[in-house]
Write a protein that holds these residues in place. Sequence first.
Motif, PDB file in Angstrom:
ATOM      1  N   PRO A 127       0.248  -0.072 -11.352  1.00 41.28           N
ATOM      2  CA  PRO A 127      -0.340  -0.964 -10.254  1.00 41.28           C
ATOM      3  C   PRO A 127       0.148  -2.133  -9.935  1.00 41.28           C
ATOM      4  N   LYS A 173      -0.403  -4.099  -5.975  1.00 44.59           N
ATOM      5  CA  LYS A 173      -1.751  -4.941  -6.129  1.00 44.59           C
ATOM      6  C   LYS A 173      -1.539  -5.931  -7.102  1.00 44.59           C
ATOM      7  N   SER A 174      -1.187  -5.654  -8.154  1.00 46.73           N
ATOM      8  CA  SER A 174      -1.147  -6.977  -9.132  1.00 46.73           C
ATOM      9  C   SER A 174      -0.070  -7.815  -8.617  1.00 46.73           C
ATOM     10  N   GLN A 181      -1.628 -10.260  -5.900  1.00 40.46           N
ATOM     11  CA  GLN A 181      -2.573 -11.097  -6.370  1.00 40.46           C
ATOM     12  C   GLN A 181      -1.753 -12.252  -7.269  1.00 40.46           C
ATOM     13  N   LEU A 202      -0.284 -14.960  -4.950  1.00 42.12           N
ATOM     14  CA  LEU A 202      -1.338 -15.670  -4.215  1.00 42.12           C
ATOM     15  C   LEU A 202      -1.500 -17.021  -5.176  1.00 42.12           C
ATOM     16  N   SER A 218      -5.586   5.473  -5.306  1.00 49.83           N
ATOM     17  CA  SER A 218      -5.952   4.214  -5.542  1.00 49.83           C
ATOM     18  C   SER A 218      -6.153   3.065  -4.287  1.00 49.83           C
ATOM     19  N   ASP A 219      -5.027   3.396  -3.525  1.00 49.30           N
ATOM     20  CA  ASP A 219      -4.870   3.008  -2.345  1.00 49.30           C
ATOM     21  C   ASP A 219      -5.827   3.299  -1.172  1.00 49.30           C
ATOM     22  N   ILE A 223      -8.877   4.173  -2.029  1.00 55.70           N
ATOM     23  CA  ILE A 223     -10.227   3.592  -2.274  1.00 55.70           C
ATOM     24  C   ILE A 223     -10.300   1.950  -1.879  1.00 55.70           C
ATOM     25  N   ASP A 224      -9.151   1.534  -1.919  1.00 51.12           N
ATOM     26  CA  ASP A 224      -9.078   0.008  -1.631  1.00 51.12           C
ATOM     27  C   ASP A 224      -9.131  -0.092  -0.033  1.00 51.12           C
ATOM     28  N   LYS A 248     -12.810   0.361   0.308  1.00 51.90           N
ATOM     29  CA  LYS A 248     -13.997  -0.378   0.057  1.00 51.90           C
ATOM     30  C   LYS A 248     -13.760  -1.723   0.545  1.00 51.90           C
ATOM     31  N   PRO A 249     -13.360  -1.998   1.626  1.00 57.89           N
ATOM     32  CA  PRO A 249     -12.539  -3.359   1.808  1.00 57.89           C
ATOM     33  C   PRO A 249     -12.166  -4.153   0.813  1.00 57.89           C
ATOM     34  N   THR A 250     -10.941  -3.967  -0.114  1.00 56.01           N
ATOM     35  CA  THR A 250     -10.381  -5.052  -1.029  1.00 56.01           C
ATOM     36  C   THR A 250      -9.300  -5.986  -0.669  1.00 56.01           C
ATOM     37  N   TYR A 251      -8.622  -5.863  -1.572  1.00 54.55           N
ATOM     38  CA  TYR A 251      -7.531  -6.916  -1.123  1.00 54.55           C
ATOM     39  C   TYR A 251      -6.495  -6.387   0.106  1.00 54.55           C
ATOM     40  N   SER A 252      -5.804  -7.124   0.482  1.00 51.92           N
ATOM     41  CA  SER A 252      -4.685  -6.703   1.432  1.00 51.92           C
ATOM     42  C   SER A 252      -3.642  -7.811   1.301  1.00 51.92           C
ATOM     43  N   GLN A 295     -10.069   0.057 -11.664  1.00 50.14           N
ATOM     44  CA  GLN A 295      -9.404   0.717 -10.700  1.00 50.14           C
ATOM     45  C   GLN A 295      -8.899   1.973 -11.200  1.00 50.14           C
ATOM     46  N   ILE A 298     -10.497   6.656 -10.964  1.00 50.37           N
ATOM     47  CA  ILE A 298      -9.648   7.950 -10.666  1.00 50.37           C
ATOM     48  C   ILE A 298      -9.430   8.821 -11.856  1.00 50.37           C
ATOM     49  N   THR A 306     -13.493  -8.219  -2.425  1.00 54.05           N
ATOM     50  CA  THR A 306     -12.367  -7.203  -2.889  1.00 54.05           C
ATOM     51  C   THR A 306     -13.181  -6.234  -3.873  1.00 54.05           C
TER      52      THR A 306
END
Lengths: 367, 367
Positions: free
Chosen positions: A91, A94-95, A98, A101, A266-267, A269-270, A273-277, B98, B102, B275
């Motif tokens: 992952p 995604k990691s 974040q 940021l 995994s994507d 699901i994101d 779910k609205p998760t990160y972008s 996450q 799955i 998220t």
Amino acid sequence: MNKKRNTIVNKDLLTDNYKDILDDPEINIVVEVIGGMNPAFEYIKSALKRGKHVVTANKEVVANYLEELLELSEKNNKRIFFEASVGGGIPIIKSLSQIALINDITQIKGIINGTSNFILTKMVDDCTSFNDSLALAKELGYAEANAKDDVEGDDVARKLSILSSLAFKTKVSAESILYRGISSIDKIDILNFKNMNKSIKLIATAIKDDNRISACVEPTLIEENSQFATVNNCFNMISITGNTVQELQFYGQGAGEKPTANAVVSDIIDAIKPTYSVCSLKKYKEKYDIDAHIFNGDYYFRVTTSGEKENEDIINLLIKSKISYEILEKTCNLVLKIKSIYEDKMDKFISKFKTRYENFCYVRIAK
Amino acid sequence: MNKKRNTIVNKDLLTDNYKDILDDPEINIVVEVIGGMNPAFEYIKSALKRGKHVVTANKEVVANYLEELLELSEKNNKRIFFEASVGGGIPIIKSLSQIALINDITQIKGIINGTSNFILTKMVDDCTSFNDSLALAKELGYAEANAKDDVEGDDVARKLSILSSLAFKTKVSAESILYRGISSIDKIDILNFKNMNKSIKLIATAIKDDNRISACVEPTLIEENSQFATVNNCFNMISITGNTVQELQFYGQGAGEKPTANAVVSDIIDAIKPTYSVCSLKKYKEKYDIDAHIFNGDYYFRVTTSGEKENEDIINLLIKSKISYEILEKTCNLVLKIKSIYEDKMDKFISKFKTRYENFCYVRIAK
């Protein structure tokens, strides 16, 4: 439409006309796993424009058009996910998004091509040649029929372009990355590496230093007991260094049906779910020079020659080019350690050298 | 209220009355970094009940009340984040949550206590005793005044409880984990480990096997060239194996001000952005037996004795207990390899043994 599948799919759900997907208001997420630049790039763009989230595993498209796609995604208020484009099941996108940021990321380092890492592992463990190892990789399904992109570094450069763009919040194009692959490494080199107590890996590195970004992909000799040396076969490892989180490493299977499918799901699901972008790169104002030229260090350099005369010619060429060296072996294999040289100087020397010599190999020696 | 801080904080924003925070409708997120069970647990609960998201770094509370907190969070439609509770800056909680959506996760393995890993690293590298290494760890701020929880495995058991509950989607309490620490390891043992070409690490393992979960924390001898052996000083590494993603490893600084702050801020961003959220464990219907007793293997076992007579007594005790062994050394240090024993049998033997002997050490030998 008529492809044989392991799963039974209702034929009414299938189409070979992309417009059917675009025009269906009930479809909110488009998953692109076609690969290659065309028509994938157009499909992705039109999906975003038509208000659909996109999940893609396409590193070629993402590496070339990340900036445009993120802007288009922001403009249309839809998101684009591309976890499967780098590192298989790891992952990392995604990691990294974040981590970026919160942190000022200063370095990315990775083994991010499973095929070439598998080939190097076989060459070291079984003392097989590059070609035999490549053939085995194809037989086992770890390499495609045309493996050039995997073994010559193109694929690694694309992935490093994606990772460093996200990390440094600016476009680092694959073209700005100096890269080369592993095909010139010979059995004799592997033997020499072992005698030096070093491990050979195809390493991607990107460094941010003040207002300069340097990125390169090179076969590299590393300490046998280092962490990257434990990464074998098809596995990938990516190291990220940020100013608050310090160094993080992510390790896992870099390719293969199941890990890649895992990243795609995994994507999805994101997307549901609205998760990160991922933020558009435009938001960030920093401007950087991007080149590969701050890398300075030693190289292992082997040329297979016709004998003493040619050895002397090569040594004279080095002296003329003002390159420092140490002779490690001087038989029909001239083996040298090139000392403390900038990557651009080495690159320039090699491009001249290869007009005259064919059977040679040079490999960075990590500090 | 009057604590000296590195940052200037407007005093009007500070309070020492928790009700002020609960009653303020403008506060949407409560960050709990008090530590310890009381009053932190009550504060977290009431924040969720009052409709606030919670970010916590409190592994004690999370390990003991994860199930309750996730339910409360779901009931109140507010989320609870606890990235900083395990692995410092490593984004393990988010990634694991996450992955668990799955995958059928079958194994978790980790070095998850920076203090004890630092002490073991010093004992190996500098040939210092456990006590001297612990004193150094305290001096450098890597261990608290009362380091019992860190060096005796309590802290590791709590973290393993959190990780395995998330991975296996059922409550795995710290009490159901058989654990021990590193304080009985002596200089002589470190020397013996080196002669065996092994590395010593405090390893947490949880395995799911059919309807059984086994979890334990033990000092373990591993191969010197294995990946876990490269994890030194305060670093942590966590390996997760799932049926589709295969094995993933996450590595980074397991403690320290900045990496922990990084994890807390990362959670705050997740709380703001809506998220991901961790599912309540109740959703999952699977029932498992939880114990530590499927672990079977060899042990290194050293007893410092008064001489030959005592050595013979101990060997007779082993024979009487039907434990197979191999003698590695028989001086004033009796060093044995205990062969193929179940962990519960070993545990039972040791609890009897320690009523008669004091200066001994036993360590699992990884297969």
